[in-house]
Design a protein around this motif. Structure first.
Motif, PDB file in Angstrom:
ATOM      1  N   PHE A   1       0.981  -1.255  -0.099  1.00 42.68           N
ATOM      2  CA  PHE A   1      -0.022   0.083  -0.008  1.00 42.68           C
ATOM      3  C   PHE A   1       0.922   1.257  -0.182  1.00 42.68           C
ATOM      4  N   TYR A   2       0.472   2.385  -0.972  1.00 45.96           N
ATOM      5  CA  TYR A   2       1.137   3.537  -0.940  1.00 45.96           C
ATOM      6  C   TYR A   2       1.343   3.987   0.446  1.00 45.96           C
ATOM      7  N   ARG A   3       2.535   4.844   0.733  1.00 42.38           N
ATOM      8  CA  ARG A   3       2.560   5.460   2.103  1.00 42.38           C
ATOM      9  C   ARG A   3       3.120   6.974   1.935  1.00 42.38           C
ATOM     10  N   ILE A   4       2.445   7.945   2.403  1.00 40.42           N
ATOM     11  CA  ILE A   4       2.763   9.368   2.263  1.00 40.42           C
ATOM     12  C   ILE A   4       2.574   9.956   3.614  1.00 40.42           C
ATOM     13  N   ASP A   5       3.587  10.694   3.997  1.00 38.41           N
ATOM     14  CA  ASP A   5       3.098  11.460   5.415  1.00 38.41           C
ATOM     15  C   ASP A   5       4.685  12.338   5.515  1.00 38.41           C
ATOM     16  N   THR A   6       4.285  13.292   6.434  1.00 39.13           N
ATOM     17  CA  THR A   6       5.745  14.120   6.790  1.00 39.13           C
ATOM     18  C   THR A   6       6.462  13.701   7.886  1.00 39.13           C
ATOM     19  N   ALA A   7       6.384  12.114   8.389  1.00 37.54           N
ATOM     20  CA  ALA A   7       7.289  11.758   9.386  1.00 37.54           C
ATOM     21  C   ALA A   7       8.180  11.012   8.858  1.00 37.54           C
TER      22      ALA A   7
ATOM     23  N   ALA B   1      -6.651   8.156  -1.726  1.00 43.99           N
ATOM     24  CA  ALA B   1      -5.631   8.715  -2.789  1.00 43.99           C
ATOM     25  C   ALA B   1      -4.932   9.782  -2.244  1.00 43.99           C
ATOM     26  N   CYS B   2      -3.829  10.234  -2.739  1.00 48.49           N
ATOM     27  CA  CYS B   2      -3.131  11.217  -2.273  1.00 48.49           C
ATOM     28  C   CYS B   2      -3.194  12.367  -3.585  1.00 48.49           C
ATOM     29  N   VAL B   3      -3.443  13.535  -3.083  1.00 50.79           N
ATOM     30  CA  VAL B   3      -3.608  14.570  -4.148  1.00 50.79           C
ATOM     31  C   VAL B   3      -2.522  14.667  -5.005  1.00 50.79           C
TER      32      VAL B   3
ATOM     33  N   ILE C   1      -6.058  15.638  14.250  1.00 55.83           N
ATOM     34  CA  ILE C   1      -4.720  16.016  14.633  1.00 55.83           C
ATOM     35  C   ILE C   1      -4.012  15.052  15.105  1.00 55.83           C
ATOM     36  N   SER C   2      -2.629  14.781  14.470  1.00 54.38           N
ATOM     37  CA  SER C   2      -1.770  13.607  14.810  1.00 54.38           C
ATOM     38  C   SER C   2      -0.787  13.662  16.056  1.00 54.38           C
ATOM     39  N   ALA C   3      -0.329  12.786  16.416  1.00 53.12           N
ATOM     40  CA  ALA C   3       0.563  12.678  17.521  1.00 53.12           C
ATOM     41  C   ALA C   3       1.845  13.620  17.118  1.00 53.12           C
ATOM     42  N   ASP C   4       2.014  13.556  15.896  1.00 54.07           N
ATOM     43  CA  ASP C   4       3.405  14.185  15.363  1.00 54.07           C
ATOM     44  C   ASP C   4       2.997  15.661  14.617  1.00 54.07           C
ATOM     45  N   SER C   5       1.663  16.135  15.234  1.00 51.37           N
ATOM     46  CA  SER C   5       1.129  17.514  14.843  1.00 51.37           C
ATOM     47  C   SER C   5       0.917  17.687  13.691  1.00 51.37           C
ATOM     48  N   PHE C   6       0.603  16.763  12.773  1.00 49.85           N
ATOM     49  CA  PHE C   6       0.095  16.916  11.612  1.00 49.85           C
ATOM     50  C   PHE C   6      -1.630  17.291  11.848  1.00 49.85           C
ATOM     51  N   SER C   7      -2.092  17.869  10.630  1.00 48.23           N
ATOM     52  CA  SER C   7      -3.633  18.110  10.584  1.00 48.23           C
ATOM     53  C   SER C   7      -4.073  17.965   9.485  1.00 48.23           C
TER      54      SER C   7
ATOM     55  N   GLU D   1       3.233   2.622   9.841  1.00 50.30           N
ATOM     56  CA  GLU D   1       3.297   3.197   8.806  1.00 50.30           C
ATOM     57  C   GLU D   1       1.947   3.990   8.200  1.00 50.30           C
ATOM     58  N   HIS D   2       1.116   3.262   8.654  1.00 43.65           N
ATOM     59  CA  HIS D   2      -0.327   3.611   8.231  1.00 43.65           C
ATOM     60  C   HIS D   2      -1.077   4.133   9.437  1.00 43.65           C
ATOM     61  N   GLY D   3      -0.630   4.566  10.562  1.00 38.93           N
ATOM     62  CA  GLY D   3      -1.198   5.236  11.502  1.00 38.93           C
ATOM     63  C   GLY D   3      -1.359   4.505  12.807  1.00 38.93           C
TER      64      GLY D   3
ATOM     65  N   ALA E   1      -4.567   4.494  15.506  1.00 35.54           N
ATOM     66  CA  ALA E   1      -5.663   4.722  14.889  1.00 35.54           C
ATOM     67  C   ALA E   1      -5.626   5.788  14.101  1.00 35.54           C
ATOM     68  N   ARG E   2      -6.390   5.996  13.180  1.00 33.86           N
ATOM     69  CA  ARG E   2      -6.516   6.996  11.900  1.00 33.86           C
ATOM     70  C   ARG E   2      -7.746   7.256  11.333  1.00 33.86           C
ATOM     71  N   LEU E   3      -7.853   8.440  10.622  1.00 32.27           N
ATOM     72  CA  LEU E   3      -9.134   8.603   9.764  1.00 32.27           C
ATOM     73  C   LEU E   3      -9.115   8.022   8.732  1.00 32.27           C
TER      74      LEU E   3
ATOM     75  N   SER F   1      -8.218  14.633   5.009  1.00 34.58           N
ATOM     76  CA  SER F   1      -8.844  13.778   5.978  1.00 34.58           C
ATOM     77  C   SER F   1      -8.433  12.542   6.688  1.00 34.58           C
ATOM     78  N   ALA F   2      -7.485  12.107   6.164  1.00 35.61           N
ATOM     79  CA  ALA F   2      -6.903  10.705   6.591  1.00 35.61           C
ATOM     80  C   ALA F   2      -5.869  10.736   7.518  1.00 35.61           C
ATOM     81  N   THR F   3      -6.038  11.369   8.657  1.00 37.89           N
ATOM     82  CA  THR F   3      -4.817  11.700   9.592  1.00 37.89           C
ATOM     83  C   THR F   3      -4.486  10.365  10.219  1.00 37.89           C
ATOM     84  N   LYS F   4      -3.310  10.229  10.296  1.00 35.96           N
ATOM     85  CA  LYS F   4      -2.693   8.980  10.850  1.00 35.96           C
ATOM     86  C   LYS F   4      -2.236   9.394  12.246  1.00 35.96           C
ATOM     87  N   TRP F   5      -2.054   8.203  13.126  1.00 44.23           N
ATOM     88  CA  TRP F   5      -1.568   8.500  14.541  1.00 44.23           C
ATOM     89  C   TRP F   5      -2.532   9.525  15.286  1.00 44.23           C
ATOM     90  N   LEU F   6      -3.728   9.326  14.855  1.00 40.67           N
ATOM     91  CA  LEU F   6      -4.795  10.408  15.425  1.00 40.67           C
ATOM     92  C   LEU F   6      -4.892  10.414  16.748  1.00 40.67           C
TER      93      LEU F   6
END
Ligand code: MTE
Ligand code: MO
Length: 525
Positions: free
Chosen positions: A243-249, A292-294, A332-338, A367-369, A372-374, A384-389
């Motif tokens: 599964f693709y993985r995208i995040d700022t972490a 999907a990722c924008v 909002i995530s544990a790593d301050s993403f929103s 790596e997918h959150g 728990a994630r949205l 929408s899909a905040t990981k590590w929510l």
């Protein structure tokens, strides 16, 4: 004395300082890794809209590329500092300290970093860097190291000075540089290895409650893989490890279920906080949703379909009572993403947004959150899909701008209808005759009504599509093509459940998603 010796002295000193930072971070993760901290700082400072250029950054390989660039730049600066230190040692030391300071300040931005530990780590790095700079530059330029006639010899072979004495200064300089350089590489690798161990997969013992309502397939639908899948067609359900993985972490936030809390805050009747055990007391459902990722380009792979297990999001929101003024829900995530989405989208009874805790029958991978994630059908991941929510904040679009919105991306971003050709591959050489052209198409959560293929800009021909397993899921499509000899262009387009065909007008992914047809050029012999 070749001019490159002091440069080498500076490079080795900086390498040792960097390695010290990584080693400390490996042993004491709360001290923070300066290299990771600077990487994050650069990503955060990128100008609005630059995600298009930087999109590659968010793939795993390119996060490594950024770190390699940072290290190379630091070593280059080290080379310059080494030369400078021959005459102005104090200035060289100040520059090394300045760089350590940048890493320290960058590390302080990470909520998981303890300032005192980060400061101690910075002190170690500065002492290592400055002290080695002083000693190595002295060795490189010392009396024994400056034979006017000697040639530089990388292996430190015993050449003679004009006076007939062995060149001890140079020999020991090169030996020390080699030893310190090698130790630095080993320390950095060890430190990063220890640091990464923190984001190990969740313990084997972790399991999820069984969904009360498991995802069911509609009549006639199947997720079985077939020979087309073997030939390169994407499976309907994407396995977790593909599964693709995208995040700022740069490192997965390590959140454990015991410590995890979900707070519902902002424009609510009463703020609430749920523990893991409280969350999983609520009904557990399962559904297939394509996310999907924008940043996904036309034809790209930043999209996937999975069976998500979790708690209906509205149920948790209702416990807090959403006030009518709230028009935005921010995860909002544990790593301050929103990521922020319209309350109206979430409240629409036609879809079931969820707090997902499982993916394809497994607890969420880190790596997918995890834990728990949205998952919100129909919206791009960044809205929408905040990981590590960890927090659901009810607010308004005018009061709150989420992570990527501040950087210029659209604040409302439903997933655009798209289709992709998986087989044949671009530039494939085929034999004339029957060729299966196949791929996937998605329009969550409007559903896919039709997929069409055209060859060499001819008429659109309808492809066969798999029975959709849900309106929020993609479909596979196949078109049997009687391929004639020559070079040909294959194109695909999908029509969503409302009857709207995807547009041919190409747009870049910034600011709200890429448009246009996927196409593949092949040659048939
Ligand atoms: N905490 C956090 N959640 C995040 C992101 C992020 O950077 N940090 N990126 C979002 C984006 S842009 C996408 S496309 C999806 C990707 O989810 P995946 O990695 O599980 O495929 O996660 C979303 N959730
Ligand atoms: Mo994304």
């Amino acid at each position: 004395m070749p001019a490159r010796w002091p440069a080498l002295a500076g490079i080795v000193a900086v390498a040792a300082a960097l390695a010290a930072g990584e080693l400390v971070a490996g042993i004491l993760p709360s001290a923070g890794s300066p290299i990771l901290a600077v990487s994050r700082l650069i990503v955060d400072l990128q100008p609005p809209g630059a995600k298009d250029i930087f999109v590659a950054l968010f793939g795993t390989a390119d996060k490594i590329a950024l770190q390699v660039i940072i290290v190379l730049v630091a070593l280059l600066v080290g080379g310059a500092v080494g030369r400078l230190a021959v005459r102005r040692l104090e200035i060289g030391g100040v520059i090394v300290a300045g760089f350590v300071g940048v890493g320290f300040v960058a590390a302080l931005r990470d909520p998981n970093v303890q300032p005192a530990l980060a400061a101690a780590s910075a002190a170690v790095q500065a002492i290592v860097g400055i002290e080695l700079l002083r000693r190595l530059v002295a060795l490189a330029t010392g009396p024994g190291a400056a034979p006017a006639t000697a040639e530089a010899s990388a292996d430190g072979e015993d050449t003679r000075r004009a006076g007939g004495m062995p060149d001890w200064g140079r020999r020991s300089f090169l030996r020390w540089s080699g030893v310190i350089g090698a130790t630095s590489v080993a320390a950095a690798v060890l430190g990063r290895g220890l640091f990464d161990r923190q984001s190990a997969p969740p313990p084997e013992s972790v399991t999820n409650p069984e969904p009360g309502e498991p995802a069911t397939l509609p009549e006639g639908a199947s997720i079985a893989t077939d020979e087309l899948t073997a030939a390169g067609l994407t499976p309907i359900v994407m396995p977790n490890d593909r599964f693709y993985r995208i995040d700022t972490a740069f490192v997965n936030p390590n959140v454990e279920r015991e410590d995890w809390r979900l707070r519902v805050t902002g424009l609510v009747d009463r703020e609430i906080e749920l523990t893991w055990d409280e969350l999983v007391q609520l009904p557990i459902i399962e559904q297939y949703v394509t996310i999907a990722c924008v940043s996904n380009e036309v034809g790209g792979g930043l999209v996937g379909n999975a069976a998500w297990t979790g708690v209906p999001l509205r149920m948790v929101l209702d416990m807090a009572g959403v006030r009518p003024e709230a028009d935005q829900l921010v995860g909002i995530s544990a790593d301050s993403f929103s990521a922020g989405m319209p309350v109206s989208w979430v409240m629409d009874e036609s879809r079931v947004p969820m707090i997902a805790i499982g993916m394809n029958g497994q607890p969420l991978p880190r790596e997918h959150g995890y834990p728990a994630r949205l998952i919100v059908p129909g919206l791009y991941g960044y809205v929408s899909a905040t990981k590590w929510l960890t927090e659901l904040r009810l607010t308004t679009f005018s009061d709150y701008q989420a992570f990527w919105i501040v950087r210029g991306w659209a604040d409302k971003a439903p997933i655009l209808t798209q289709s992709r050709i998986d087989v044949p591959r671009a530039a494939a050489r085929l034999s004339a005759g029957r060729v299966a052209v196949a791929g996937v198409a998605w329009a969550p959560d409007r559903g896919v009504q039709r997929v069409e293929v055209r060859i060499d800009e001819g008429d659109w021909r309808e492809a066969r599509i798999s029975t959709p397993i849900s309106d929020a899921s993609w479909v596979q499509w196949v078109y049997e093509w009687d391929a004639p000899v020559g070079n040909h262009r294959l194109e695909v387009r999908a029509t969503d459940g409302t009857g709207e065909p995807q547009t041919d007008r190409r747009t870049p992914s910034f600011p709200d998603g890429a448009r246009g047809y996927d196409r593949v050029d092949v040659s048939v012999a």
